[in-house]
Design a protein around this motif. Structure first.
Motif, PDB file in Angstrom:
ATOM      1  N   ALA A  21       0.833  -1.201   0.000  1.00  0.00           N
ATOM      2  CA  ALA A  21       0.000   0.000   0.000  1.00  0.00           C
ATOM      3  C   ALA A  21       0.868   1.253   0.000  1.00  0.00           C
ATOM      4  N   GLU A  22       1.908   1.227   0.819  1.00  0.00           N
ATOM      5  CA  GLU A  22       2.835   2.365   0.882  1.00  0.00           C
ATOM      6  C   GLU A  22       3.484   2.606  -0.478  1.00  0.00           C
ATOM      7  N   ASN A  23       3.995   1.547  -1.089  1.00  0.00           N
ATOM      8  CA  ASN A  23       4.671   1.676  -2.387  1.00  0.00           C
ATOM      9  C   ASN A  23       3.712   2.150  -3.470  1.00  0.00           C
ATOM     10  N   TYR A  24       2.475   1.646  -3.433  1.00  0.00           N
ATOM     11  CA  TYR A  24       1.493   2.023  -4.450  1.00  0.00           C
ATOM     12  C   TYR A  24       1.192   3.509  -4.383  1.00  0.00           C
ATOM     13  N   ILE A  25       0.902   4.016  -3.179  1.00  0.00           N
ATOM     14  CA  ILE A  25       0.558   5.428  -3.041  1.00  0.00           C
ATOM     15  C   ILE A  25       1.724   6.318  -3.454  1.00  0.00           C
ATOM     16  N   ASN A  26       2.910   6.013  -2.943  1.00  0.00           N
ATOM     17  CA  ASN A  26       4.070   6.856  -3.246  1.00  0.00           C
ATOM     18  C   ASN A  26       4.421   6.835  -4.725  1.00  0.00           C
ATOM     19  N   SER A  27       4.317   5.663  -5.349  1.00  0.00           N
ATOM     20  CA  SER A  27       4.605   5.573  -6.792  1.00  0.00           C
ATOM     21  C   SER A  27       3.565   6.334  -7.601  1.00  0.00           C
ATOM     22  N   SER A  28       2.296   6.197  -7.215  1.00  0.00           N
ATOM     23  CA  SER A  28       1.218   6.885  -7.925  1.00  0.00           C
ATOM     24  C   SER A  28       1.354   8.397  -7.797  1.00  0.00           C
ATOM     25  N   VAL A  29       1.633   8.875  -6.577  1.00  0.00           N
ATOM     26  CA  VAL A  29       1.797  10.313  -6.355  1.00  0.00           C
ATOM     27  C   VAL A  29       2.975  10.845  -7.167  1.00  0.00           C
ATOM     28  N   GLN A  30       4.079  10.117  -7.151  1.00  0.00           N
ATOM     29  CA  GLN A  30       5.261  10.577  -7.885  1.00  0.00           C
ATOM     30  C   GLN A  30       5.010  10.606  -9.385  1.00  0.00           C
ATOM     31  N   GLU A  31       4.384   9.566  -9.911  1.00  0.00           N
ATOM     32  CA  GLU A  31       4.115   9.508 -11.346  1.00  0.00           C
ATOM     33  C   GLU A  31       3.208  10.652 -11.780  1.00  0.00           C
ATOM     34  N   LEU A  32       2.145  10.893 -10.999  1.00  0.00           N
ATOM     35  CA  LEU A  32       1.196  11.948 -11.348  1.00  0.00           C
ATOM     36  C   LEU A  32       1.828  13.327 -11.244  1.00  0.00           C
ATOM     37  N   THR A  33       2.493  13.610 -10.135  1.00  0.00           N
ATOM     38  CA  THR A  33       3.069  14.953  -9.927  1.00  0.00           C
ATOM     39  C   THR A  33       4.242  15.219 -10.862  1.00  0.00           C
ATOM     40  N   ASP A  34       5.034  14.200 -11.167  1.00  0.00           N
ATOM     41  CA  ASP A  34       6.131  14.388 -12.126  1.00  0.00           C
ATOM     42  C   ASP A  34       5.585  14.791 -13.494  1.00  0.00           C
ATOM     43  N   ALA A  35       4.509  14.131 -13.910  1.00  0.00           N
ATOM     44  CA  ALA A  35       3.910  14.440 -15.211  1.00  0.00           C
ATOM     45  C   ALA A  35       3.350  15.862 -15.227  1.00  0.00           C
ATOM     46  N   LEU A  36       2.715  16.269 -14.124  1.00  0.00           N
ATOM     47  CA  LEU A  36       2.144  17.614 -14.049  1.00  0.00           C
ATOM     48  C   LEU A  36       3.236  18.681 -14.088  1.00  0.00           C
ATOM     49  N   ILE A  37       4.295  18.468 -13.317  1.00  0.00           N
ATOM     50  CA  ILE A  37       5.377  19.460 -13.251  1.00  0.00           C
ATOM     51  C   ILE A  37       6.130  19.535 -14.575  1.00  0.00           C
ATOM     52  N   ASP A  38       6.342  18.395 -15.221  1.00  0.00           N
ATOM     53  CA  ASP A  38       6.976  18.391 -16.548  1.00  0.00           C
ATOM     54  C   ASP A  38       6.135  19.193 -17.543  1.00  0.00           C
ATOM     55  N   ARG A  39       4.810  19.025 -17.447  1.00  0.00           N
ATOM     56  CA  ARG A  39       3.917  19.755 -18.350  1.00  0.00           C
ATOM     57  C   ARG A  39       3.971  21.259 -18.081  1.00  0.00           C
ATOM     58  N   PHE A  40       4.069  21.623 -16.801  1.00  0.00           N
ATOM     59  CA  PHE A  40       4.165  23.039 -16.457  1.00  0.00           C
ATOM     60  C   PHE A  40       5.401  23.669 -17.096  1.00  0.00           C
ATOM     61  N   TYR A  41       6.550  23.022 -16.927  1.00  0.00           N
ATOM     62  CA  TYR A  41       7.791  23.592 -17.486  1.00  0.00           C
ATOM     63  C   TYR A  41       7.791  23.571 -19.017  1.00  0.00           C
ATOM     64  N   ALA A  42       7.096  22.594 -19.594  1.00  0.00           N
ATOM     65  CA  ALA A  42       6.966  22.582 -21.058  1.00  0.00           C
ATOM     66  C   ALA A  42       6.159  23.791 -21.517  1.00  0.00           C
ATOM     67  N   ASP A  43       5.115  24.154 -20.750  1.00  0.00           N
ATOM     68  CA  ASP A  43       4.321  25.339 -21.081  1.00  0.00           C
ATOM     69  C   ASP A  43       5.140  26.614 -20.907  1.00  0.00           C
ATOM     70  N   VAL A  44       5.994  26.637 -19.883  1.00  0.00           N
ATOM     71  CA  VAL A  44       6.861  27.795 -19.674  1.00  0.00           C
ATOM     72  C   VAL A  44       7.732  28.028 -20.905  1.00  0.00           C
ATOM     73  N   ASP A  45       8.305  26.942 -21.442  1.00  0.00           N
ATOM     74  CA  ASP A  45       9.183  27.051 -22.609  1.00  0.00           C
ATOM     75  C   ASP A  45       8.423  27.452 -23.864  1.00  0.00           C
ATOM     76  N   SER A  46       7.221  26.880 -24.040  1.00  0.00           N
ATOM     77  CA  SER A  46       6.486  27.121 -25.282  1.00  0.00           C
ATOM     78  C   SER A  46       5.713  28.444 -25.272  1.00  0.00           C
ATOM     79  N   ILE A  47       5.201  28.858 -24.113  1.00  0.00           N
ATOM     80  CA  ILE A  47       4.395  30.082 -24.036  1.00  0.00           C
ATOM     81  C   ILE A  47       5.254  31.308 -23.762  1.00  0.00           C
ATOM     82  N   GLY A  48       6.262  31.133 -22.916  1.00  0.00           N
ATOM     83  CA  GLY A  48       7.139  32.258 -22.589  1.00  0.00           C
ATOM     84  C   GLY A  48       6.362  33.413 -21.982  1.00  0.00           C
TER      85      GLY A  48
END
Length: 304
Positions: free
Chosen positions: A126-153
């Motif tokens: 249960a611990e591994n599932y939650i931590n892996s899920s949180v990391q996968e989701l938040t990493d994807a969101l933060i990567d998308r944010f920085y991609a928007d920073v680069d493309s939108i400026g």
């Protein structure tokens, strides 16, 4: 905080639990009684004797409760294992923080990590599932944010905020709520809930609470529709998608993995994301469902 090595040592200790005899317990107490009473200052002797008596009494009680009684009776040992305070303890800490602000784009993120102080493989899973899920989701969101920073400026503005709340952390139940807000012209808000049944150590979804082949989804969905209709009738500014001309928008049924949590009254609260069942002005609607409506469909272990 207990690390994985600590937990491993505890598991090994459990697998090779000692079984002290009465002679061992007697010798242990006699050893305590035989400790030297030497004190550097005479005036401290009286206080030392008082504390020595207290410590020996506490040690004797600890030996009796934690060593002697469990080995005399398997029933007592079993009962001690059911004491809620001895069940898995779940801790949540912020392991990563992100902050970015260039005047056009703003990011604030607090990323949680769950640590379960338990020995069972189920709890570790249960611990591994939650931590892996949180990391996968938040990493994807933060990567998308920085991609928007680069493309939108500096031609536009974006905002992202990631936070979390421990909704419930009792002897029997744990719920973590991950909150995500995204803004770029329009905005979106959505949640991710994680639940642990501490009695079993398992991750739980809404469907896991109910008997197989029960009609809980229909019963709960009809109650949600009733509450929606009542709210709209009472306040003309409230609007839910129940009678929209766009049929695909209209709310019909909850899903097996619908977002939910338990209220202080013990009722299930169904939580919807923004735009899921209503226009954006309604934000993230929630509906508390009285237990008597779905009680008959609950599994026995969740009826209490």
């Amino acid at each position: 905080m207990m690390n994985r090595t600590d937990r491993k040592l505890r598991r090994l200790a459990k697998q090779d639990r000692p079984n002290p005899s009465q002679e061992f317990s007697d010798e242990f107490l006699q050893t305590l009684l035989g400790l030297p009473e030497k004190q550097p200052q005479k005036q401290g002797r009286r206080a030392f004797l008082v504390w020595r008596t207290v410590l020996v009494s506490c040690a004797a009680l600890a030996v009796t409760v934690l060593v002697v009684l469990p080995n005399i009776s398997t029933n007592i040992a079993s009962a001690m294992e059911q004491i809620p305070v001895l069940r898995e303890i779940v801790r949540v800490t912020t392991i990563r923080n992100y902050f970015y602000d260039d005047g056009y784009h703003n990011l604030e993120a607090d990323i949680p990590s769950v640590d379960i102080d338990g020995d069972s493989p189920t709890a570790s899973g249960a611990e591994n599932y939650i931590n892996s899920s949180v990391q996968e989701l938040t990493d994807a969101l933060i990567d998308r944010f920085y991609a928007d920073v680069d493309s939108i400026g500096n031609e536009g503005h974006t905002q992202m905020k990631i936070d979390y709340t421990v909704v419930t952390n009792t002897d029997n139940w744990f719920t973590l709520k991950l909150q995500i807000f995204e803004g770029s012209g329009s905005s979106n808000t959505y949640y991710k809930f994680y639940h642990i049944d501490k009695k079993s150590g398992k991750i739980v979804y809404l469907s896991d609470l109910f008997l197989e082949n029960s009609n809980y989804k229909t019963v709960i969905s009809e109650e949600i529709k009733r509450q929606m209709e009542a709210e709209m009738e009472k306040d003309s500014s409230i609007y839910y998608w129940l009678h929209s001309k766009v049929e695909a928008w209209n709310f019909t049924n909850i899903s097996d993995q619908q977002n939910f949590y338990f209220s202080e009254n013990g009722n299930i609260v169904i939580a919807f994301d923004k735009y899921e069942v209503a226009p954006g002005a309604m934000c993230c609607p929630e509906f508390e469902i009285p237990k008597e409506i779905y009680q008959d469909s609950l599994k026995p272990e969740y009826k209490s």
